[in-house]
Enzyme design. Structure first.
Site, mmCIF file in Angstrom:
data_model
loop_
_atom_site.group_PDB
_atom_site.id
_atom_site.type_symbol
_atom_site.label_atom_id
_atom_site.label_comp_id
_atom_site.label_asym_id
_atom_site.label_seq_id
_atom_site.Cartn_x
_atom_site.Cartn_y
_atom_site.Cartn_z
ATOM 1 N N TYR A 51 9.242 12.124 15.061
ATOM 2 C CA TYR A 51 9.305 10.662 15.104
ATOM 3 C C TYR A 51 10.505 10.144 15.895
ATOM 4 O O TYR A 51 10.902 8.991 15.745
ATOM 5 C CB TYR A 51 9.319 10.093 13.679
ATOM 6 C CG TYR A 51 7.987 10.214 12.998
ATOM 7 C CD1 TYR A 51 6.912 9.405 13.360
ATOM 8 C CD2 TYR A 51 7.784 11.152 11.990
ATOM 9 C CE1 TYR A 51 5.688 9.517 12.746
ATOM 10 C CE2 TYR A 51 6.550 11.267 11.359
ATOM 11 C CZ TYR A 51 5.507 10.446 11.739
ATOM 12 O OH TYR A 51 4.289 10.556 11.123
ATOM 13 N N PHE A 59 13.300 1.338 10.416
ATOM 14 C CA PHE A 59 12.538 2.085 9.411
ATOM 15 C C PHE A 59 12.604 3.600 9.587
ATOM 16 O O PHE A 59 12.023 4.349 8.794
ATOM 17 C CB PHE A 59 11.057 1.644 9.416
ATOM 18 C CG PHE A 59 10.365 1.845 10.740
ATOM 19 C CD1 PHE A 59 9.847 3.089 11.094
ATOM 20 C CD2 PHE A 59 10.207 0.794 11.627
ATOM 21 C CE1 PHE A 59 9.197 3.286 12.312
ATOM 22 C CE2 PHE A 59 9.557 0.971 12.848
ATOM 23 C CZ PHE A 59 9.054 2.230 13.184
ATOM 24 N N ARG A 87 -8.628 6.480 15.869
ATOM 25 C CA ARG A 87 -7.918 5.232 15.569
ATOM 26 C C ARG A 87 -8.872 4.206 14.943
ATOM 27 O O ARG A 87 -8.483 3.459 14.049
ATOM 28 C CB ARG A 87 -7.228 4.698 16.810
ATOM 29 C CG ARG A 87 -6.086 5.653 17.240
ATOM 30 C CD ARG A 87 -5.196 5.112 18.301
ATOM 31 N NE ARG A 87 -4.327 4.043 17.850
ATOM 32 C CZ ARG A 87 -3.239 4.218 17.088
ATOM 33 N NH1 ARG A 87 -2.901 5.414 16.664
ATOM 34 N NH2 ARG A 87 -2.509 3.185 16.753
ATOM 35 N N THR A 93 -2.718 -0.243 11.079
ATOM 36 C CA THR A 93 -1.540 0.338 10.428
ATOM 37 C C THR A 93 -1.264 -0.336 9.091
ATOM 38 O O THR A 93 -0.973 0.330 8.100
ATOM 39 C CB THR A 93 -0.305 0.208 11.353
ATOM 40 O OG1 THR A 93 -0.591 0.871 12.575
ATOM 41 C CG2 THR A 93 0.929 0.816 10.728
ATOM 42 N N ARG A 104 -7.589 3.664 6.040
ATOM 43 C CA ARG A 104 -6.460 2.906 5.488
ATOM 44 C C ARG A 104 -6.915 1.815 4.526
ATOM 45 O O ARG A 104 -6.234 1.541 3.539
ATOM 46 C CB ARG A 104 -5.600 2.354 6.616
ATOM 47 C CG ARG A 104 -4.819 3.473 7.302
ATOM 48 C CD ARG A 104 -4.018 2.982 8.466
ATOM 49 N NE ARG A 104 -3.141 4.019 8.993
ATOM 50 C CZ ARG A 104 -2.771 4.087 10.255
ATOM 51 N NH1 ARG A 104 -3.182 3.181 11.130
ATOM 52 N NH2 ARG A 104 -1.966 5.061 10.663
ATOM 53 N N GLU A 128 1.812 15.866 20.666
ATOM 54 C CA GLU A 128 1.827 16.029 19.209
ATOM 55 C C GLU A 128 1.105 17.302 18.775
ATOM 56 O O GLU A 128 1.557 17.995 17.862
ATOM 57 C CB GLU A 128 1.223 14.787 18.537
ATOM 58 C CG GLU A 128 2.096 13.569 18.717
ATOM 59 C CD GLU A 128 1.536 12.294 18.131
ATOM 60 O OE1 GLU A 128 2.309 11.334 18.009
ATOM 61 O OE2 GLU A 128 0.330 12.238 17.798
#
Length: 140
Positions: A51, A59, A87, A93, A104, A128
């Site tokens: 990250y 954050f 996605r 998010t 989510r 990634e």
């Protein structure tokens, strides 16, 4: 559309609640195939490097703490336009903004504990995937 790959993480909030199978079923129902998968407990060093793009964001430390709070499932997904497909099935998010039928909306606890991470571009997916998997671990 071409068959491509993307990267996904099932986050600690979801593994703690034994949602791995339900999330994987939603990914597979959306047309994605899991071609690599492992359950790991990220170290602070791993999470920090993964990250790093957020290092200057307020954050960042909370994100590292959260992502190392329990096991995660890292995986490589393959399918038609895999980044976009993943996605779409993940949802926004912020779970309050996520559409019905998305991961989510169904499982997120809040904006941080939102159950899943997914690559945002083909380029980032490649980076990634390589961060967590060697080529021999991906079985297409």
């Amino acid at each position: 559309m071409a068959v491509t790959r993307t990267f996904s993480i099932i986050k600690p909030d979801a593994t703690r609640r034994n949602l791995t199978g339900k999330i994987n079923a939603m990914l597979e129902d959306a047309g994605l195939r899991i071609v690599a998968q492992k359950r790991i407990h990220m170290t602070a060093d791993q999470a920090g490097k993964f990250y790093e793009v957020h290092k200057e964001r307020p954050f960042y430390q909370d994100l590292i703490k959260f992502m190392t709070s329990g096991p995660v499932v890292v995986q490589v997904l393959e399918g038609e336009d895999a980044v976009k497909t993943n996605r779409d099935v993940m949802g926004a998010t912020n779970p309050a903004d996520a559409a019905e039928g998305t991961i989510r909306k169904a499982f997120a606890e809040n904006i941080e504990a939102n159950s899943v991470h997914g690559s945002d571009s083909d380029e980032n997916a490649a980076i990634e995937i390589a961060f967590f998997f060697s080529g021999t671990e991906i079985v297409g």
